[in-house]
Design a protein around this motif. Structure first.
Motif, mmCIF file in Angstrom:
data_model
loop_
_atom_site.group_PDB
_atom_site.id
_atom_site.type_symbol
_atom_site.label_atom_id
_atom_site.label_comp_id
_atom_site.label_asym_id
_atom_site.label_seq_id
_atom_site.Cartn_x
_atom_site.Cartn_y
_atom_site.Cartn_z
ATOM 1 N N ALA A 86 -4.613 46.652 14.158
ATOM 2 C CA ALA A 86 -4.480 46.167 12.781
ATOM 3 C C ALA A 86 -4.266 44.662 12.664
ATOM 4 C CB ALA A 86 -3.341 46.915 12.093
ATOM 5 N N ILE A 87 -3.274 44.145 13.404
ATOM 6 C CA ILE A 87 -2.907 42.736 13.289
ATOM 7 C C ILE A 87 -2.906 42.113 14.670
ATOM 8 C CG2 ILE A 87 -1.113 41.117 12.549
ATOM 9 C CD1 ILE A 87 -0.104 43.209 10.611
ATOM 10 N N ASP A 143 -3.517 52.267 19.102
ATOM 11 C CA ASP A 143 -3.311 52.400 20.546
ATOM 12 C C ASP A 143 -4.365 51.586 21.271
ATOM 13 O OD1 ASP A 143 -5.335 54.575 19.868
ATOM 14 O OD2 ASP A 143 -5.349 54.614 22.062
ATOM 15 N N TYR A 144 -4.210 51.477 22.595
ATOM 16 C CA TYR A 144 -5.117 50.665 23.392
ATOM 17 C C TYR A 144 -6.154 51.488 24.157
ATOM 18 C CZ TYR A 144 -2.002 46.589 22.833
ATOM 19 O OH TYR A 144 -1.258 45.550 22.339
ATOM 20 N N VAL A 145 -6.112 52.810 24.037
ATOM 21 C CA VAL A 145 -7.004 53.653 24.828
ATOM 22 C C VAL A 145 -8.264 54.045 24.054
ATOM 23 C CG1 VAL A 145 -7.230 55.838 26.073
ATOM 24 C CG2 VAL A 145 -5.103 54.527 26.222
ATOM 25 N N GLN A 146 -8.094 54.585 22.853
ATOM 26 C CA GLN A 146 -9.231 55.072 22.085
ATOM 27 C C GLN A 146 -10.272 53.994 21.762
ATOM 28 O OE1 GLN A 146 -10.395 58.145 21.219
ATOM 29 N NE2 GLN A 146 -8.859 58.722 22.735
ATOM 30 N N ALA A 169 3.177 50.499 24.424
ATOM 31 C CA ALA A 169 3.279 49.231 23.707
ATOM 32 C C ALA A 169 3.532 49.383 22.201
ATOM 33 C CB ALA A 169 2.027 48.394 23.956
ATOM 34 N N PRO A 170 2.871 50.325 21.497
ATOM 35 C CA PRO A 170 3.120 50.440 20.053
ATOM 36 C C PRO A 170 4.549 50.861 19.710
ATOM 37 C CG PRO A 170 1.082 51.540 20.666
ATOM 38 C CD PRO A 170 1.797 51.228 21.941
ATOM 39 N N ALA A 171 5.252 51.497 20.662
ATOM 40 C CA ALA A 171 6.602 51.995 20.392
ATOM 41 C C ALA A 171 7.672 50.914 20.519
ATOM 42 C CB ALA A 171 6.934 53.147 21.341
ATOM 43 N N LEU A 172 7.361 49.797 21.131
ATOM 44 C CA LEU A 172 8.374 48.787 21.427
ATOM 45 C C LEU A 172 9.094 48.239 20.184
ATOM 46 C CD1 LEU A 172 6.486 47.050 24.342
ATOM 47 C CD2 LEU A 172 8.634 48.311 24.518
ATOM 48 N N PRO A 173 8.406 47.915 19.102
ATOM 49 C CA PRO A 173 9.140 47.447 17.925
ATOM 50 C C PRO A 173 10.105 48.497 17.371
ATOM 51 C CG PRO A 173 6.837 46.855 17.741
ATOM 52 C CD PRO A 173 6.951 47.798 18.903
ATOM 53 N N ARG A 174 9.744 49.770 17.511
ATOM 54 C CA ARG A 174 10.576 50.846 16.962
ATOM 55 C C ARG A 174 11.875 51.038 17.744
ATOM 56 N NH1 ARG A 174 5.407 53.406 16.679
ATOM 57 N NH2 ARG A 174 5.916 54.836 18.390
ATOM 58 N N TYR A 196 1.678 43.851 17.805
ATOM 59 C CA TYR A 196 2.668 44.821 17.333
ATOM 60 C C TYR A 196 3.898 44.116 16.749
ATOM 61 C CZ TYR A 196 -0.168 48.285 19.728
ATOM 62 O OH TYR A 196 -1.210 49.088 20.130
ATOM 63 N N ALA A 197 4.216 42.943 17.255
ATOM 64 C CA ALA A 197 5.326 42.169 16.689
ATOM 65 C C ALA A 197 4.997 41.759 15.255
ATOM 66 C CB ALA A 197 5.596 40.932 17.552
#
Length: 271
Positions: free
Chosen positions: A43-44, A71-74, A186-191, A205-206
């Motif tokens: 997204a960003i 995600d980085y796989v699909q 990686a997408p879970a890190l901000p959470r 993601y940041a």
């Protein structure tokens, strides 16, 4: 019916048809598959950059269809399977690691920007304040984990066998604060940021989590980072005129200005 009546009716029908065509005007042909390019992106900032160049490409006769993934796989899988034409989200080390693990042969087309990766904390205001035994969350994919460890090593937090190599946790040679590492997607890190002492987070993601890398990161890569984000495709479509047109748009002076104005140093042009 008299012959002259038949002729008169034919002329009348023909005239009405011509009038209808004149009134409506010629219709623009619908975009064909050949004039459309599908692009996978996170997204960003990737999808935002693509949205910025979309009107310019439309004016040049190319319709851009942007598909956003978290995600980085699909994005790679779908390009490899020819469900999507190209993608724009990754660095060369990540792509090389993906190709090696998945047996794919995706290729870079052009470098667009660098997102300096940073370490964030909601508990501490400087890297020096991070206490002994602190928990540090890092990305769990091989290339980004190495990038996170190199960042920590360059700032004296840990020591590595070879700070310029593709390092893992096994390559840590010194850990003076006895930091505990958590490897996460990686997408879970901000959470999980509020649950750990420090998290090394990819800039895309940041930004998505409303973190400002230039202000909020305790430490971050500088502008000389080698981790360029690329437009990526397949050997069979890397020279496709549509792909070349997108590559040119992504490396235009207009995009350079857009990155500077919108991201204020969090996303740096690589061209």
């Amino acid at each position: 019916m008299e012959p002259f009546m038949v002729a008169r009716r034919a002329i009348l029908v023909s005239g009405l048809a011509a009038l209808a065509l004149t009134a409506c005007g010629p219709k623009a042909p619908a975009p064909s598959a050949a004039d459309t390019l599908t692009v996978a992106a996170t997204a960003i900032p990737h999808a935002e950059v693509l949205e910025f160049v979309k009107p310019k490409l439309a004016a040049e006769g190319l319709k851009l269809k942007i598909k956003v993934f978290n995600d980085y796989v699909q994005p790679n899988t779908q390009v490899a399977e020819k469900r999507i034409d190209v993608n724009y989200f990754q660095t060369l080390p990540y792509l090389q690691d993906f190709n090696r693990e998945k047996g794919t042969d995706l290729v870079t087309i052009t470098g667009v920007h660098v997102e300096p990766i940073g370490a964030y904390s909601t508990k501490w205001k400087s890297i020096a304040e991070v206490p002994n035994g602190a928990t540090v969350a890092i990305p769990n994919d091989a290339s980004t984990e190495a990038r996170a460890l190199i960042l920590l090593a360059k700032n004296g937090v840990i020591g590595l066998k070879n700070p310029s190599d593709l390092s893992t946790l096994k390559d840590i040679t010194s850990n003076p604060k006895n930091l505990k590492f958590k490897e996460l997607e990686a997408p879970a890190l901000p959470r999980v940021l509020a649950q750990v002492d420090l998290a090394v987070i990819n800039t895309n993601y940041a930004l998505d989590a409303k973190l400002n890398p230039s202000k909020d990161a305790l430490i971050a890569e500088d502008k000389t980072s080698p981790y360029v984000n690329y437009l990526v495709g397949r050997p069979d479509n890397k020279d496709d005129p549509r792909v070349k047109k997108l590559a040119a748009a992504l490396t235009s002076p207009e995009v350079k200005d857009f990155l500077a104005q919108k991201y204020a140093g969090a996303v740096v042009p690589a061209f």
